[in-house]
Scaffold this motif. Structure first.
Motif, PDB file in Angstrom:
ATOM      1  N   HIS A  73       1.006  -1.468  -0.211  1.00 29.65           N
ATOM      2  CA  HIS A  73      -0.427  -0.273   0.202  1.00 29.65           C
ATOM      3  C   HIS A  73       1.054   1.294   0.005  1.00 29.65           C
ATOM      4  N   GLY A  81      -6.020   0.216   0.988  1.00 25.27           N
ATOM      5  CA  GLY A  81      -6.243  -0.567   3.061  1.00 25.27           C
ATOM      6  C   GLY A  81      -6.557   0.448   3.292  1.00 25.27           C
ATOM      7  N   SER A 331      -9.073  -4.993   2.491  1.00 27.52           N
ATOM      8  CA  SER A 331      -7.947  -5.429   1.614  1.00 27.52           C
ATOM      9  C   SER A 331      -7.372  -6.307   1.749  1.00 27.52           C
TER      10      SER A 331
END
Lengths: 448, 343
Positions: A73, A81, A331
């Motif tokens: 991320h 996320g 996520s």
């Protein structure tokens, strides 16, 4: 035949030149870097130090999954996320301070010496600028001390002992996870409400730093509610069968058993207590109750049906419905096929918090990063409004009181949230006696 | 009095596990002269036979239930075990519920075969090597086995409960004239104790009352002479290795409802079991059983609050303390034979 002419003066000269030559690179290095492992322009390396072998390997594996997700991320991959829900907006998917995030991993083996060795290796050989992870307080305290000496930031993983941010607090160390005091402060009112204020508690306590501080915290909080602590028995960490410790509980006059155990100890002591019929017993005219102050969903699964209805506390749970938690569960669950544990959540948050602090500070210098983290208030990471207190580098946030679920719908559906205890209820002064009192000090930041 | 009796009972079930493991260790040492540090791993493999059978019986097919949602908000996959589908929900659930007792039958051939392969494939190459070599190779094997189990089953304990009929506890005190609720004891621990007595009795009867057992005992006493009589003693000893593996495996199977099995459980018992063997006397089968129960009971007593208040920490060292005292006063252990490990 060759002839060598070595004079004392010549030898001294040669030695001096050779010594200066050997020292030269070190002099240049220390002059070129303002702090330990200053990264170059392209990338920055983080060190993830988790148990990959040993009894907590499954928890370590879940932490590693979360770390990899966080790195993905931070580098702009996946769905981001919790980055979009995080109150700070410095993380934009371009790594940290424009550098791609890379990582190395170490195996703590849940042993302090092995954890220090792997952290040292990641700092000295791999150039890690920050060390994070762990599933044990003993390990966290040991690695935190090493990071302080080495001049890197330590973002603690799962460590629940009061000592981590109490008497053993360090300027370079930061803890997002809650602690024993907070468990007691959150649990005690729920216990009093559920079981009444006239109770006699018998404690079985794992004989090491985490067990001691948790027992002290739970006993203090419950005694403040009117409970009496009738006994506290220390059990060896290596114990596998707790029957001989549980048998005396039956005739002790106690009507509550508090299991200050974690991991395999918790699974076995709880299983043994249920086998001995404690939950079916009536003492002092009340139903006998069992309490497990610190729950881990991964571990609670090992106790099977025995956890049903048993109260405890946890740092976070995947069933929370705030936007941050939902984003993280989606996520993580999409990538790995199952919901994250509280260990995964705390290390994911720690990675984002570190990255964000670097961005806000505009430097990787541990002293600058530490200043950015200390006293920082944030939200959107699944625990409501959170403060990283400057005095001891402990995060203050809401604490969850949970209980074993009576009718689980899946193998992950082990616990249910009974109450979200507000942050104000679990706060304490930085010089609280359980946290080292007035003598406890962070010391000074070390940049290496 | 009731507290003492309760600790005796606790010691008996703990001692049952020590005795069964030590019995197997002694059988192997007495017959083959091998110090088998992988014996704890055999106990662990037995436990995982129960876990495996439980998983086989619970093998399920999935049906999407649109009315329920999973953690991602998708329709919940509801699992139904095949045995419930084949035999009906009640019978199927009962079969799964009885996984641990059924695992006794499941584990015996597996453990015997495992022991046979282990002996023929590895241990036999170390018969003439020093005990230090045997310890190193078998300890290495134990680590390999536990890592293999961890790879497939994970590091966390796996709940493997007893059948519903044997869950919970009963008032043992009432049966022997004590007050109500004075001595509460779990059903399964009592079953474990009785089961271990049956296994120990079975092994002794096998050695005492069969021709095969007589030859094995003769071989344990004087291997060379039995060999000179034209008897293939090696083959019999290999079979005994399989029997020892099965005894350890059965101890592991039946232990699973007491404590959820994990990959490390063999190591937890190994060192204690070796102390039991040494205290009992190297090579002495009755000594191993006697020492197993004795140390189990003493360990339980040492955990009593009254004892710990006099000698703090005694519960952590009691077994080793007893071992030191026994070895100082009886260097061959409780029932050790002259000449064993003394050359």
């Amino acid at each position: 035949m060759s002839k060598t002419n070595i004079t004392r003066r010549g030898l001294l000269k040669t030695s001096a030149v050779a010594g200066a030559g050997l020292a030269l690179p070190t002099i240049f290095t220390s002059g070129a870097s303002a702090y330990t492992n200053e990264p170059g322009a392209g990338s920055v390396t983080l060190g993830f130090n988790v148990p990959q072998t040993g009894p907590y390997a499954d928890e370590g594996a879940d932490e590693l999954r979360a770390y990899e997700l966080a790195v993905e991320h931070l580098n702009g991959g996946g769905d981001g996320g919790m980055i979009p829900t995080f109150s700070s907006k410095t993380l934009d998917g371009t790594g940290i301070l424009g550098r791609k995030v890379e990582f190395v991993t170490g195996d703590t083996q849940t042993k302090s010496d092995a954890a220090r060795a792997s952290a040292k290796s990641m700092i000295e050989k791999d150039g890690a600028i920050m060390i994070t992870g762990g599933s044990s307080s003993g390990v966290a305290i040991a690695v935190q001390g090493l990071c302080q000496e080495a001049g890197v930031i330590f973002m603690a993983g799962l460590t629940h002992s009061n000592d981590t941010t109490g008497k053993d607090r360090k300027a370079n160390g930061f803890r997002h996870f809650f602690n024993g005091y907070m468990s007691g402060a959150a649990l005690a009112p729920v216990l009093a409400n559920r079981y009444g204020t006239d109770r006699k508690a018998y404690h079985l306590t794992a004989d090491y730093t985490w067990g001691w501080t948790q027992q002290e915290s739970i006993a203090n909080s419950t005694e403040a509610m009117g409970w009496e602590t009738v006994n506290n028995v220390l059990t060896p960490l290596a114990s596998t069968d707790f029957s001989s410790y549980i048998a005396p509980v039956l005739n002790s006059g106690a009507d509550v058993l508090v299991l200050n155990h974690y991991g395999g100890n918790m699974v076995n002591s709880l299983t043994n207590a249920v086998q001995f019929g404690l939950r079916d017993k009536e003492v002092n005219g009340k139903n006998f109750e069992i309490v497990v102050p610190l729950y881990s969903r991964l571990m609670a699964r090992g106790a099977g049906e025995n956890v049903k209805g048993i109260l405890g506390s946890t740092n976070w749970h995947w069933s929370l419905q705030d936007e941050g938690s939902k984003a993280f569960v989606k996520s993580f669950g999409t990538k790995y096929g199952f919901p994250p544990s509280q260990a995964a959540h705390t290390v994911y948050c720690q990675t984002l918090l570190y990255a964000d602090a670097c961005n806000r500070a505009g430097t990787f210098n541990p002293c600058g990063v530490g200043e950015a983290l200390a006293g920082y208030e944030f939200s959107g990471l699944g625990n409501g409004d959170v403060l990283y207190r400057a005095d001891d580098h402990q995060c203050f946030k809401d604490v969850l009181v949970v209980q074993g679920k009576e009718n689980p719908t899946s193998e992950f559906d082990v616990l249910e949230v009974v109450e979200v205890t507000p942050r104000a209820q679990v706060e304490y002064p930085p010089n609280h006696p359980m946290f080292g009192g007035d003598e406890a000090s962070l010391g000074t930041c070390n940049a290496g | 009095m009731d507290a003492i009796l309760l600790q005796v009972l606790n010691g008996l079930d703990k001692g049952s596990a020590y005795a069964l493991i030590a019995l197997g260790l002694t059988l192997i040492f007495g017959t083959l002269g091998v110090v088998n540090f992988a014996h704890g791993a055999l106990f662990m493999i037995g436990a995982f036979c129960a876990v495996t059978l439980s998983r086989i019986l619970s093998f399920s097919f999935e049906v999407l239930d649109e009315t329920q949602k999973d953690f991602l908000g998708n329709p919940l996959k509801v699992k139904t075990p095949y045995v419930e589908s084949w035999f009906g929900p009640e019978v199927g659930a009962s079969i799964i519920d009885w996984a641990v007792p059924l695992a006794i039958l499941f584990s015996i051939p597996i453990m015997v075969a495992f022991g046979f392969i282990m002996e023929r494939g590895l241990i036999k190459h170390f018969y003439k090597r020093p005990h230090a070599d045997q310890i190193l190779v078998t300890f290495g094997l134990a680590i390999v086995l536990q890592e293999v189990i961890k790879y497939f089953y994970g590091a966390n304990p796996i709940p493997t409960p007893a059948p519903d009929a044997f869950k919970g506890s009963f008032d043992f005190g009432l049966l022997i004239g004590f007050a109500e609720n004075a001595i509460i004891y779990p059903y399964w621990r009592m079953i474990y104790f009785v089961f271990s007595l049956l296994v120990i009795g079975g092994v002794f009867a096998f050695l005492q009352f069969t021709t095969f057992g007589m030859v094995v005992r003769a071989g344990m006493a004087d291997r060379e002479t039995v060999g000179l009589l034209g008897i293939n003693i090696d083959r019999r000893f290999t079979i005994m290795f399989g029997v020892a593996a099965a005894v350890a495996g059965l101890a592991g199977v039946m232990y699973t409802p007491i404590n959820s099995p994990n990959y490390h459980m063999g190591m937890d018992f190994l060192v204690l079991s070796f102390v039991v063997v040494v205290v009992g006397g190297m090579g002495s089968l009755p000594g191993a059983v006697l020492a197993g129960f004795m140390l189990g009971i003493l360990e339980s007593f040492a955990s009593m609050n009254q004892i710990k208040s006099i000698i703090p920490g005694i519960d952590q060292i009691i077994i080793y303390l007893i071992a030191i005292i026994i070895l100082l006063t009886r260097p061959r252990g409780l029932m050790g034979r002259k000449g064993v490990m003394e050359e």
